[in-house]
Design an enzyme around this catalytic site. Structure first.
Site, mmCIF file in Angstrom:
data_model
loop_
_atom_site.group_PDB
_atom_site.id
_atom_site.type_symbol
_atom_site.label_atom_id
_atom_site.label_comp_id
_atom_site.label_asym_id
_atom_site.label_seq_id
_atom_site.Cartn_x
_atom_site.Cartn_y
_atom_site.Cartn_z
ATOM 1 N N LYS B 12 12.220 3.011 42.624
ATOM 2 C CA LYS B 12 13.000 1.431 42.260
ATOM 3 C C LYS B 12 14.231 1.943 42.157
ATOM 4 O O LYS B 12 14.467 3.046 40.827
ATOM 5 C CB LYS B 12 12.534 0.632 41.329
ATOM 6 C CG LYS B 12 11.585 -0.053 41.106
ATOM 7 C CD LYS B 12 11.969 -0.888 42.332
ATOM 8 C CE LYS B 12 10.673 -2.340 42.543
ATOM 9 N NZ LYS B 12 10.215 -1.678 43.834
ATOM 10 N N CYS B 13 15.863 1.844 42.387
ATOM 11 C CA CYS B 13 17.118 1.956 41.854
ATOM 12 C C CYS B 13 16.952 1.905 40.652
ATOM 13 O O CYS B 13 16.623 0.672 40.163
ATOM 14 C CB CYS B 13 18.327 0.748 42.539
ATOM 15 S SG CYS B 13 18.150 1.706 44.343
ATOM 16 N N PRO B 14 18.254 1.856 39.675
ATOM 17 C CA PRO B 14 19.082 3.206 40.452
ATOM 18 C C PRO B 14 18.124 4.676 39.931
ATOM 19 O O PRO B 14 19.248 5.194 40.093
ATOM 20 C CB PRO B 14 20.369 2.606 38.976
ATOM 21 C CG PRO B 14 19.469 2.545 37.909
ATOM 22 C CD PRO B 14 18.274 1.775 38.416
#
Lengths: 633, 73
Positions: B12-14
């Site tokens: 998952k970002c970031p």
């Protein structure tokens, strides 16, 4: 199907297209599930854009939309934070790698990221400031180092810096000159022990170690012997000190070989002077005794008739005459022998004629070479003295070459400059006539060389040499204010160079001793007992009667008593009590016709005063006295 | 052809850009790297990362739900 609680018959039966019941609840729930799933994946872009009247459902839809917005804000914050961290991380990395062009962004919606950027940039500025200060200091240190290097290089003294393990870390150009090794060869590669004579090493290594325990345990200054690239040994003066905060020491090395040589020359000259005085005194006393022996032996000879006894007396007279001859040679050495008739001699011509005679005495195995300058050299000297000098040196040269060789007689005129005078203080600057007698014989070692001019020193077999030949040469040369240089190498030969000053103003005038004699009475007034004795003795030697006074008072008493007997008064200028001039004045009061000569250590020019310099050249004083008594002055 | 391929799929970002920054010291100047991710904000994050760090995006390619971004370091 389950009955819908809707009062209008439930959404399935509702005809109102705007009524939520017109849509299927399950579809709304499916939609809500899809949106929630998207949000859970991080996609907050979708919204539920339907309005329902049912409160619970509308609340669910609103909550989902609100959640989407909240999650979106959170994600954006997260991203902003992450990008900020990445950026600052990159800037810090670049700074750490030494790239000081890196600059952190000070723009961010997140306060802490913004502040972090500012902090990094401020830190960078401070860091750069430190670096610039360090660089400045480094530059100063470098300049200081260069200055120190320049000082060490231009100080004119050889300097080395040595490490605890004795390796030479630094050597200046003077050390290079002194040793013949280059800095490249020395620095970091050679140990100082390689540069000193082995006999000195143990002591020096001990000093090296002790100095590192405590500097006061080793001497700061000492003399040693330095060995250069060609193995030549030089006398040196070492000055060693520890460098603060290190185990290194710095040593300055001064070449004192010349100084030592000069010292030795001076000591040698003083020794010869003392020997001269001693032998002169002995010869003088000896002569006095001989006068009695020979005088009475002569009388005895005339009185004795018995031939055997007469023969004995003749033997006494013969032995006495030999002894007188010996005493005469000693007097020559001590320079108390009178100079005979000085003549202007053409030395070139003299040597040419003399060489013919020399050939007969040197034998066939010795080849004579005469090196004479084209220009004729004239010199004022007693020819007998010149002959004695040459004969002694030539016979010595011959004796040094029993197997044959070369005998070189040279002549030249040279000028001694001040520079030469500094290294050879016994030779005054000026023009000299140099006579050179060189042989290719046995040569001599340093110890012998040091003693050759001593009276009775000889290397010849017993009965072959008197040991007075070279001392006679020495005495004669000194009498003309000359100087002798001896160069000798064992197995190669010896060279004597006689330096005779060309314009010697101090040569005593040629005066016949007969003209200086007198029988008058002289009053000698001097407070210095030695001077008084000396003057009285030579006056007596020349036939005068002498009265002595040790001060003005005594002089006046004697004069009052013996006024008419005293032909002349010789008075010292400076005396304690009544001065010489005052004594003169009072004597003149007693007898205005009294003849008076004032003696002074320095030239004086006083009105109506006849004076003489106390040069202690008896002839000068005697001449003055004679001239006044004979009224020539 | 990329010098290096880094796959951040599933992250998952970031996280991808944080990991990319952490890996950055291993990269050489001028190297071409290919980063792959499947987070919906992956493209946006990589673009922001490149812009802030002064890197050039050479290509962006979408393959289903995956995005492949080619960057010159």
């Amino acid at each position: 199907m389950e009955q819908h609680p809707c009062p209008y018959g439930g959404f399935l039966a509702c005809k109102n297209t705007f009524c939520e019941y017109g849509q299927r609840l399950s579809e709304i729930l499916h939609l809500c599930s899809d949106i929630i799933e998207s949000i859970s994946k991080g996609d907050t872009s979708k919204k539920i854009d339907i309005k329902v009247q049912r409160y619970a459902v509308q609340r669910l839809i609103d909550s989902i939309n609100k959640l989407a917005k909240e999650v979106d804000d959170l994600i954006n914050l997260n991203h902003e934070l992450a990008v900020g961290i990445c950026e600052h991380f990159d800037v810090l990395r670049r700074l750490q790698e030494g790239d000081f062009s890196a600059e952190a962004s000070e723009e961010s919606k997140i306060e802490i990221v913004k502040m972090l950027g500012q902090l990094i940039n401020k830190q960078k500025e401070r860091f750069l400031d430190y670096i610039s200060k360090i660089k400045e200091q480094q530059e100063q240190i470098f300049h200081f180092y260069e200055q120190q290097n320049a000082i060490l290089s231009s100080v004119g003294v050889a300097i080395i810096v040595v490490e605890a393990d004795m390796t030479i870390e630094f050597a200046n150009s003077e050390f290079e000159d002194l040793t013949g090794y280059s800095k490249k060869e020395i620095e970091g590669k050679m140990k100082w022990t390689e540069f000193f004579s082995e006999e000195m090493l143990d002591k020096m290594i001990e000093y090296h170690n002790l100095r590192r325990i405590s500097p006061s345990l080793a001497p700061r200054q000492y003399e040693s012997k330095l060995k250069d690239r060609n193995g030549r040994i030089r006398e040196v003066l070492m000055n060693v000190a520890m460098i603060p905060y290190t185990k290194k020491s710095v040593a300055s090395i001064i070449d004192i070989s010349e100084r030592k040589k000069i010292q030795e020359q001076l000591i040698h000259s003083q020794k010869m002077e003392s020997l001269g005085m001693l032998s002169g005194r002995v010869a003088h006393e000896f002569n006095n005794i001989l006068t009695g022996i020979l005088g009475f032996a002569g009388l005895l000879h005339t009185k004795i008739e018995e031939p055997i006894l007469k023969n004995f007396v003749e033997k006494i007279i013969d032995a006495g005459e030999k002894a007188r001859d010996l005493a005469k040679k000693l007097l020559v050495f001590s320079r108390k022998e009178e100079i005979g008739v000085i003549q202007e001699i053409n030395i070139n011509k003299y040597l040419k004629n003399f060489s013919e005679f020399v050939k007969t005495i040197i034998g066939k195995d010795v080849e004579l070479k005469l090196h004479l300058p084209e220009e004729e050299v004239f010199y004022r000297i007693d020819p007998l003295h010149l002959e004695v000098i040459l004969m002694n040196l030539i016979t010595n040269a011959r004796d040094a070459m029993p197997e044959g060789g070369e005998l070189i007689i040279g002549l030249k005129e040279i000028s001694i400059d001040l520079e030469y005078h500094y290294t050879h203080p016994l030779v005054a600057p000026g023009d000299y006539v140099v006579l050179c007698i060189a042989d290719t014989g046995a040569g001599m070692d340093e110890e012998t060389k040091q003693r050759i001019f001593e009276p009775f020193f000889t290397t010849k077999p017993k009965g072959k040499g008197t040991g007075l030949g070279l001392s006679t040469v020495f005495g004669l040369v000194k009498q003309y204010n000359g100087h002798i240089h001896v160069y000798s190498e064992v197995g190669k030969g010896t060279t004597f160079k006689i330096y005779m000053p060309a314009k010697d103003k101090k040569i005593k005038p040629s005066i016949s001793p007969e003209t200086l004699k007198g029988a008058e009475t002289i009053l000698v007034v001097d407070d210095d007992e030695q001077t008084r004795d000396f003057i009285s003795s030579f006056l007596k030697d020349y036939g005068y009667n002498v009265y002595e006074a040790k001060n003005g008072k005594e002089a006046l008493e004697i004069f009052k008593k013996l006024n008419h007997e005293i032909a002349l008064s010789l008075i010292d200028l400076v005396m304690p009590g009544i001065s010489g001039i005052e004594v003169m004045r009072q004597i003149k009061t007693i007898n205005p016709e009294a003849k008076i000569v004032i003696m002074s250590g320095h030239p004086i020019d006083l009105k109506d005063v006849i004076s003489v310099e106390k040069t202690f050249a008896p002839e000068e004083i005697l001449l003055k006295i004679r001239n006044i008594l004979d009224e020539k002055e | 052809m990329a010098d290096r391929v880094i796959d951040y799929s599933g992250l998952k970002c970031p996280y991808p850009i944080l990991k990319l920054s952490a890996q950055y010291p291993q990269f050489k100047e001028g190297e071409i790297i290919e980063v792959i991710g499947d987070c919906p904000t992956f493209e946006k994050d990589i673009k922001a990362w490149c812009s802030k760090l002064g890197k050039t995006i050479l290509n962006i390619e979408k393959q289903g739900n995956k995005i492949k971004v080619t960057i010159r370091i």
